[in-house]
Scaffold this motif. Structure first.
Motif, PDB file in Angstrom:
ATOM      1  N   GLN A 242       0.842  -1.186   0.000  1.00 59.87           N
ATOM      2  CA  GLN A 242       0.000   0.000   0.000  1.00 59.87           C
ATOM      3  C   GLN A 242       0.888   1.250   0.000  1.00 59.87           C
ATOM      4  N   ASP A 243       0.398   2.294  -0.646  1.00 57.63           N
ATOM      5  CA  ASP A 243       1.094   3.584  -0.685  1.00 57.63           C
ATOM      6  C   ASP A 243       0.415   4.481   0.349  1.00 57.63           C
TER       7      ASP A 243
ATOM      8  N   ALA B  43       0.695  -3.911   4.145  1.00 56.51           N
ATOM      9  CA  ALA B  43       0.509  -5.211   3.493  1.00 56.51           C
ATOM     10  C   ALA B  43      -0.706  -5.208   2.564  1.00 56.51           C
ATOM     11  N   VAL B  44      -0.581  -5.935   1.464  1.00 55.60           N
ATOM     12  CA  VAL B  44      -1.715  -6.207   0.580  1.00 55.60           C
ATOM     13  C   VAL B  44      -2.031  -7.696   0.688  1.00 55.60           C
ATOM     14  N   SER B  45      -3.265  -8.076   0.396  1.00 57.12           N
ATOM     15  CA  SER B  45      -3.660  -9.487   0.505  1.00 57.12           C
ATOM     16  C   SER B  45      -3.267 -10.284  -0.723  1.00 57.12           C
ATOM     17  N   THR B  46      -3.071  -9.583  -1.842  1.00 51.32           N
ATOM     18  CA  THR B  46      -2.699 -10.255  -3.089  1.00 51.32           C
ATOM     19  C   THR B  46      -2.020  -9.267  -4.018  1.00 51.32           C
ATOM     20  N   SER B  47      -1.169  -9.765  -4.881  1.00 49.21           N
ATOM     21  CA  SER B  47      -0.564  -8.934  -5.917  1.00 49.21           C
ATOM     22  C   SER B  47      -1.466  -8.946  -7.134  1.00 49.21           C
ATOM     23  N   GLU B  48      -1.828  -7.771  -7.591  1.00 53.86           N
ATOM     24  CA  GLU B  48      -2.697  -7.630  -8.765  1.00 53.86           C
ATOM     25  C   GLU B  48      -1.886  -7.105  -9.936  1.00 53.86           C
TER      26      GLU B  48
END
Length: 338
Positions: free
Chosen positions: A168-169, A322-327
């Protein structure tokens, strides 16, 4: 001078780095695969190495995933190397990318993650350091495979590049540890507060918008400016301001640096650097249609699923990004706002 929004897009500049690491921030050009991942398939990547106290050094077990290696463009697979671009010249920016305590190795949040991705893909990481502009020149020319350099996903950039998101930014508020106040994602909680912010930054733009909204409701938000981070933190320690509003990574770094002092600080809440309507995302950046973005995104998702991703963020005190998945190519900063 860059615009408010372009400063956000470029990521942290040297002015956001804390002076305590000044002696270690002088960046250099050339390659630095570093001792943090000595060879493809070695099975261990060390994150937070040579960090000058900015991270908790952590060894992570990461082995090549054959099925993901098979996704690589043939030329990259044959070469056996992943050329990782960092835009840290001339001074670097702790904790994102800077010269480590050995005065030669490029360390930081971003090169560490590039090395992790390379390990999953079964490639030797070759980290190259350049100016911000030349980072993209390298990607354009094909000399750099992928940029890991706090690059914000934007719709304008998608004309030339593919993105695989991984952080996240965020912006954040820093307060004294003794202060129980929290932002809680609501600008109304700033009523009656005195907050310092850097002039000419995206966070200043957002803070002044909140100040205007509060004023319309008969409430006050005092905005203060200081010439540098040292002055800002002296004001915070002395109680002259309630909070500092700045880039989340630089605040995470300073919280670690201050943890054992008589006046420790803490993160009192984050806010998307893209504003209220969109969660800004930091993404690995490849040349459009190069064939690299899918294996990179799949490698990131492998690291997320298997726990190395969370440990990498924790080592750098950035678990709140943190992100839950890479898009692949998720919605980015609109062209009208870039």
């Amino acid at each position: 001078m860059p615009s408010f929004r372009s400063r956000l897009i470029q990521g942290l500049t040297a002015s956001t780095a804390v002076a305590a690491l000044a002696s270690g921030l002088a960046a250099c050009g050339g390659d630095s695969s570093a001792s943090t991942s000595s060879a493809a398939g070695s099975g261990v990547v060390t994150v937070g190495a040579l960090s000058n106290g900015a991270a908790v050094q952590t060894d992570l077990k990461v082995s090549e995933v054959a099925s993901l290696h098979a996704e690589l463009p043939p030329a990259v697979a044959k070469r056996g190397k992943l050329v990782i671009g960092i835009g840290a010249l001339p001074t670097g920016s702790a904790p994102l990318n800077y010269i480590g305590s050995d005065q030669k190795t490029i360390t930081g949040v971003e090169p560490d993650f590039g090395r992790l991705v390379a390990a999953v893909l079964g490639l030797k990481p070759v980290v190259t350091n350049a100016t911000w502009d030349n980072l993209f020149v390298g990607i354009d020319s094909g000399k750099t495979d992928v940029g890991f350099s706090n690059i914000t996903d934007t719709e304008e950039r998608k004309k030339k590049y593919d993105f695989a998101s991984y952080r996240q930014d965020n912006l954040a508020f820093e307060v004294l540890g003794s202060n129980a106040w929290n932002f809680d994602g609501n600008y109304l909680n700033l009523a009656g507060k005195t907050v310092a912010v850097g002039a000419g930054t995206n966070q200043e733009k957002i803070l002044l918008e909140w100040q205007t909204k509060l004023k319309a409701q008969g409430k006050n938000l005092t905005v203060k400016y200081y010439p540098d981070n040292n002055s800002t933190y002296l004001a915070l320690s002395a109680g002259k301001i309630d909070a500092f509003f700045g880039p989340n990574p630089s605040i995470a770094y300073h919280v670690i640096q201050d943890a054992k002092t008589t006046n420790p600080t803490r993160n009192a809440g984050k806010f998307s650097g893209a504003g209220a309507s969109l969660q800004g995302l930091i993404a690995a950046t490849t040349k459009k249609d190069s064939g690299l973005v899918k294996p990179v995104a799949d490698a990131i998702n492998y690291l997320i699923k298997n726990g190395q991703y969370a440990k990498w963020l924790a080592a750098w005190n950035l678990s709140n990004e943190a992100v839950s998945t890479s898009e692949i190519n998720p919605p980015g900063l609109p062209i009208t706002n870039s």
